[in-house]
Design a protein around this motif. Structure first.
Motif, PDB file in Angstrom:
ATOM      1  N   THR A   1      29.569  39.947  21.197  1.00 21.35           N
ATOM      2  CA  THR A   1      29.874  38.631  21.786  1.00 21.35           C
ATOM      3  C   THR A   1      30.035  38.743  23.291  1.00 21.35           C
ATOM      4  O   THR A   1      30.740  39.627  23.787  1.00 21.35           O
ATOM      5  CB  THR A   1      31.166  38.063  21.183  1.00 21.35           C
ATOM      6  N   GLU A   2      29.371  37.848  24.039  1.00 18.30           N
ATOM      7  CA  GLU A   2      29.530  37.827  25.492  1.00 18.30           C
ATOM      8  C   GLU A   2      30.928  37.344  25.843  1.00 18.30           C
ATOM      9  O   GLU A   2      31.429  36.373  25.282  1.00 18.30           O
ATOM     10  CB  GLU A   2      28.497  36.888  26.117  1.00 18.30           C
ATOM     11  N   ARG A   3      31.558  38.030  26.769  1.00 14.13           N
ATOM     12  CA  ARG A   3      32.920  37.683  27.154  1.00 14.13           C
ATOM     13  C   ARG A   3      32.897  36.550  28.171  1.00 14.13           C
ATOM     14  O   ARG A   3      32.459  36.721  29.300  1.00 14.13           O
ATOM     15  CB  ARG A   3      33.643  38.912  27.709  1.00 14.13           C
ATOM     16  N   ARG A   4      33.404  35.413  27.754  1.00 16.13           N
ATOM     17  CA  ARG A   4      33.466  34.241  28.607  1.00 16.13           C
ATOM     18  C   ARG A   4      34.458  33.257  28.003  1.00 16.13           C
ATOM     19  O   ARG A   4      34.832  33.361  26.846  1.00 16.13           O
ATOM     20  CB  ARG A   4      32.090  33.597  28.783  1.00 16.13           C
ATOM     21  N   THR A   5      34.878  32.287  28.808  1.00 15.95           N
ATOM     22  CA  THR A   5      35.788  31.239  28.345  1.00 15.95           C
ATOM     23  C   THR A   5      34.982  29.989  28.049  1.00 15.95           C
ATOM     24  O   THR A   5      34.193  29.537  28.878  1.00 15.95           O
ATOM     25  CB  THR A   5      36.857  30.938  29.410  1.00 15.95           C
ATOM     26  N   GLN A   6      35.186  29.445  26.854  1.00 12.44           N
ATOM     27  CA  GLN A   6      34.493  28.228  26.436  1.00 12.44           C
ATOM     28  C   GLN A   6      35.516  27.264  25.838  1.00 12.44           C
ATOM     29  O   GLN A   6      36.132  27.563  24.810  1.00 12.44           O
ATOM     30  CB  GLN A   6      33.398  28.551  25.423  1.00 12.44           C
TER      31      GLN A   6
ATOM     32  N   THR B   1      38.420  25.238  36.855  1.00  7.64           N
ATOM     33  CA  THR B   1      37.666  26.137  37.729  1.00  7.64           C
ATOM     34  C   THR B   1      38.588  26.975  38.603  1.00  7.64           C
ATOM     35  O   THR B   1      38.374  28.177  38.790  1.00  7.64           O
ATOM     36  CB  THR B   1      36.694  25.331  38.612  1.00  7.64           C
ATOM     37  N   VAL B   2      39.651  26.371  39.124  1.00  5.81           N
ATOM     38  CA  VAL B   2      40.569  27.122  39.983  1.00  5.81           C
ATOM     39  C   VAL B   2      41.444  28.066  39.166  1.00  5.81           C
ATOM     40  O   VAL B   2      42.140  28.914  39.736  1.00  5.81           O
ATOM     41  CB  VAL B   2      41.461  26.184  40.827  1.00  5.81           C
ATOM     42  N   SER B   3      41.389  27.956  37.840  1.00 11.44           N
ATOM     43  CA  SER B   3      42.139  28.883  36.996  1.00 11.44           C
ATOM     44  C   SER B   3      41.378  30.187  36.766  1.00 11.44           C
ATOM     45  O   SER B   3      41.948  31.154  36.242  1.00 11.44           O
ATOM     46  CB  SER B   3      42.450  28.243  35.632  1.00 11.44           C
ATOM     47  N   ALA B   4      40.096  30.213  37.132  1.00 11.17           N
ATOM     48  CA  ALA B   4      39.301  31.414  36.926  1.00 11.17           C
ATOM     49  C   ALA B   4      39.677  32.492  37.939  1.00 11.17           C
ATOM     50  O   ALA B   4      40.079  32.208  39.071  1.00 11.17           O
ATOM     51  CB  ALA B   4      37.812  31.081  37.036  1.00 11.17           C
ATOM     52  N   VAL B   5      39.541  33.730  37.530  1.00 13.00           N
ATOM     53  CA  VAL B   5      39.849  34.877  38.386  1.00 13.00           C
ATOM     54  C   VAL B   5      38.729  35.061  39.408  1.00 13.00           C
ATOM     55  O   VAL B   5      37.546  35.024  39.057  1.00 13.00           O
ATOM     56  CB  VAL B   5      40.002  36.156  37.537  1.00 13.00           C
ATOM     57  N   THR B   6      39.095  35.226  40.658  1.00 15.93           N
ATOM     58  CA  THR B   6      38.102  35.444  41.712  1.00 15.93           C
ATOM     59  C   THR B   6      37.675  36.910  41.751  1.00 15.93           C
ATOM     60  O   THR B   6      38.303  37.780  41.134  1.00 15.93           O
ATOM     61  CB  THR B   6      38.680  35.056  43.080  1.00 15.93           C
TER      62      THR B   6
ATOM     63  N   MET C   1      39.908  34.225  32.954  1.00 22.32           N
ATOM     64  CA  MET C   1      40.871  33.229  33.415  1.00 22.32           C
ATOM     65  C   MET C   1      42.171  33.911  33.818  1.00 22.32           C
ATOM     66  O   MET C   1      42.609  34.887  33.179  1.00 22.32           O
ATOM     67  CB  MET C   1      41.153  32.212  32.304  1.00 22.32           C
ATOM     68  N   ASP C   2      42.783  33.387  34.865  1.00 25.67           N
ATOM     69  CA  ASP C   2      44.086  33.884  35.279  1.00 25.67           C
ATOM     70  C   ASP C   2      45.144  33.290  34.350  1.00 25.67           C
ATOM     71  O   ASP C   2      45.260  32.060  34.253  1.00 25.67           O
ATOM     72  CB  ASP C   2      44.375  33.466  36.719  1.00 25.67           C
TER      73      ASP C   2
ATOM     74  N   VAL D   1      42.689  20.163  23.071  1.00 24.70           N
ATOM     75  CA  VAL D   1      42.037  21.265  23.771  1.00 24.70           C
ATOM     76  C   VAL D   1      41.714  22.323  22.721  1.00 24.70           C
ATOM     77  O   VAL D   1      42.587  22.692  21.925  1.00 24.70           O
ATOM     78  CB  VAL D   1      42.923  21.888  24.868  1.00 24.70           C
ATOM     79  N   LYS D   2      40.495  22.801  22.706  1.00 26.67           N
ATOM     80  CA  LYS D   2      40.103  23.802  21.715  1.00 26.67           C
ATOM     81  C   LYS D   2      39.070  24.734  22.336  1.00 26.67           C
ATOM     82  O   LYS D   2      38.396  24.384  23.314  1.00 26.67           O
ATOM     83  CB  LYS D   2      39.516  23.129  20.481  1.00 26.67           C
ATOM     84  N   GLY D   3      38.970  25.932  21.779  1.00 23.78           N
ATOM     85  CA  GLY D   3      37.976  26.877  22.264  1.00 23.78           C
ATOM     86  C   GLY D   3      38.520  28.291  22.336  1.00 23.78           C
ATOM     87  O   GLY D   3      39.492  28.653  21.658  1.00 23.78           O
ATOM     88  N   PHE D   4      37.880  29.107  23.183  1.00 23.37           N
ATOM     89  CA  PHE D   4      38.250  30.513  23.334  1.00 23.37           C
ATOM     90  C   PHE D   4      38.440  30.836  24.810  1.00 23.37           C
ATOM     91  O   PHE D   4      37.706  30.341  25.666  1.00 23.37           O
ATOM     92  CB  PHE D   4      37.170  31.422  22.754  1.00 23.37           C
ATOM     93  N   VAL D   5      39.428  31.688  25.074  1.00 24.07           N
ATOM     94  CA  VAL D   5      39.748  32.070  26.448  1.00 24.07           C
ATOM     95  C   VAL D   5      39.626  33.576  26.601  1.00 24.07           C
ATOM     96  O   VAL D   5      40.105  34.346  25.759  1.00 24.07           O
ATOM     97  CB  VAL D   5      41.185  31.638  26.825  1.00 24.07           C
ATOM     98  N   ASP D   6      39.009  33.990  27.692  1.00 25.96           N
ATOM     99  CA  ASP D   6      38.939  35.398  28.079  1.00 25.96           C
ATOM    100  C   ASP D   6      39.936  35.623  29.211  1.00 25.96           C
ATOM    101  O   ASP D   6      39.792  35.049  30.292  1.00 25.96           O
ATOM    102  CB  ASP D   6      37.513  35.740  28.542  1.00 25.96           C
ATOM    103  N   PHE D   7      40.958  36.437  28.953  1.00 24.50           N
ATOM    104  CA  PHE D   7      41.939  36.752  29.986  1.00 24.50           C
ATOM    105  C   PHE D   7      41.619  38.064  30.699  1.00 24.50           C
ATOM    106  O   PHE D   7      42.447  38.581  31.461  1.00 24.50           O
ATOM    107  CB  PHE D   7      43.353  36.803  29.391  1.00 24.50           C
ATOM    108  N   GLY D   8      40.442  38.586  30.490  1.00 21.65           N
ATOM    109  CA  GLY D   8      39.973  39.740  31.246  1.00 21.65           C
ATOM    110  C   GLY D   8      40.872  40.956  31.138  1.00 21.65           C
ATOM    111  O   GLY D   8      41.325  41.328  30.047  1.00 21.65           O
TER     112      GLY D   8
END
Length: 373
Positions: free
Chosen positions: A312-317, A335-340, A258-259, A277-284
């Motif tokens: 653990t697989e790196r992903r945002t959930q 979706t538009v917050s994800a890094v292209t 995520m950007d 809002v809850k979960g985990f974020v991958d900022f790459g």
């Protein structure tokens, strides 16, 4: 202090509303439908006879009653910290703490007490303001501060809707939406809201509960203090007998990082009705060593960086919960917050994480109060 080193933080929910709005009825509904959670309740009654405390005593394992005045006036932040410290000890295995405020309490002060506390095992879980639909106008006339309370609420429960006409129901909803545009609003009768708005099903096996909640005597046994109380098992048959207003949820699972700036733009302008809002974020590449647990309720937001678990697989959930939310619009914004792919090949901007780090707990804890109220 990072929850990864201190254990899971326990949400502390403030349940407020003027006299007769239905707070205790709502609380008892939640306790009967607690989904295996161990819930501790701090009950504050205005006056010497603690009727509300007696009402909930048979439904909950751990009850602290503070009589003769409003909680916000009767105790200061350090005293409240003492109660929360006892209730949040790991040995107690409490999942949620609810402070049921006196009908004459000032909820903003209660919230500030929680936000400025220094207990690393608790986290602000939101202000739930209960409103009597049938007495809405009269309550505003008698208590002009109602408007201010609605403005700071994270979740508004419009209760006793069975006592008003559909047209009146819609009118009151409109007024509440104007007074508290940032809050999620759910309508209810007899306080029957979906518990999923406040807590998730307990992760522990059902057999681990041994058919009982924790008693307050258990909490204080090692301190040699005498505290009277009683436990009454809940009526299992009531679980399926309570109609309740539901909520909507959006699940987001994204393998791309995520950007930070775009995600923060979304989180800082969360739409009306989005409560949790809850979960985990991958900022790459912005922070490859850590994943970020996120906890948001109403306008409160906090991130918890922690090293990626091995394997653990790196992903945002993420899971987003609210009432009257536009699920498609929320999914699109995420979706538009994800890094292209193009951005992935670009060197990360060192300042990109500044907005995120603003919501990582720092000392003193009082800093976050200014950002959350």
């Amino acid at each position: 202090m990072n929850p990864s080193t201190t254990g899971r933080q326990i949400p502390v929910v403030v349940l407020a509303g003027f006299l007769g709005s239905g707070k205790t009825t709502l609380l008892n509904h939640l306790l009967r439908r607690r989904a295996g959670n161990r819930i501790a309740v701090v009950v504050n009654d205005f006056g010497a006879v603690e009727i509300d405390a007696m009402t909930v005593a048979g439904q909950v394992g751990s009850t602290v009653s503070l009589g003769n005045g409003c909680l916000c006036c009767a105790v200061d932040a350090s005293e409240l910290d003492g109660y929360l410290e006892r209730l949040s000890r790991p040995a107690a295995r409490i999942d949620l703490i609810v402070i049921e405020a006196s009908g004459l309490a000032e909820p903003q002060e209660l919230v500030r007490m929680i936000l400025t506390g220094d207990n690393p095992r608790t986290v602000y879980g939101g202000l739930v303001q209960v409103v009597d639909a049938a007495e809405f106008d009269a309550t505003r006339d008698r208590h002009p501060e109602t408007d201010r309370h609605l403005a700071i609420a994270d979740l508004v429960v419009l209760n006793k809707t069975d006592r008003v006409t559909p047209a009146e129901h819609e009118r009151v909803l409109g007024v509440i939406g104007t007074l508290g545009p940032g809050a999620a609003v759910v309508s209810a009768s007899y306080g029957r809201i979906d518990p999923g708005l406040l807590f998730d099903p307990a992760a522990r096996p059902a057999e681990d509960e041994k058919m009982r909640q924790l008693s307050f005597e258990d909490l204080r046994a090692d301190e040699g203090e005498d505290h009277t109380g009683e436990y009454a098992g809940e009526d299992a048959g009531e679980h399926a007998q309570h109609p309740h207003t539901g909520y909507e949820s959006v699940s987001y699972d994204e393998p791309a990082a995520m950007d930070p700036r775009r995600l923060m733009a979304f989180l800082d302008s969360r739409p009306e009705g989005l409560y949790r809002v809850k979960g985990f974020v991958d900022f790459g590449a912005a922070d490859p060593a850590n994943r970020y647990a996120v906890h948001a309720v109403g306008r409160f937001l906090r991130f918890y960086p922690e090293p990626w678990p091995r394997g653990t697989e790196r992903r945002t959930q993420l899971v987003l919960i609210g009432s009257g939310i536009d699920r498609d619009a929320l999914a699109k914004e995420l979706t538009v917050s994800a890094v292209t792919e193009t951005e992935t090949a670009t060197a990360p901007d060192e300042s990109a994480m500044w907005g995120v780090l603003r919501y990582v707990r720092s000392e003193p804890a009082a800093e976050e109060a200014a950002d959350s109220i």
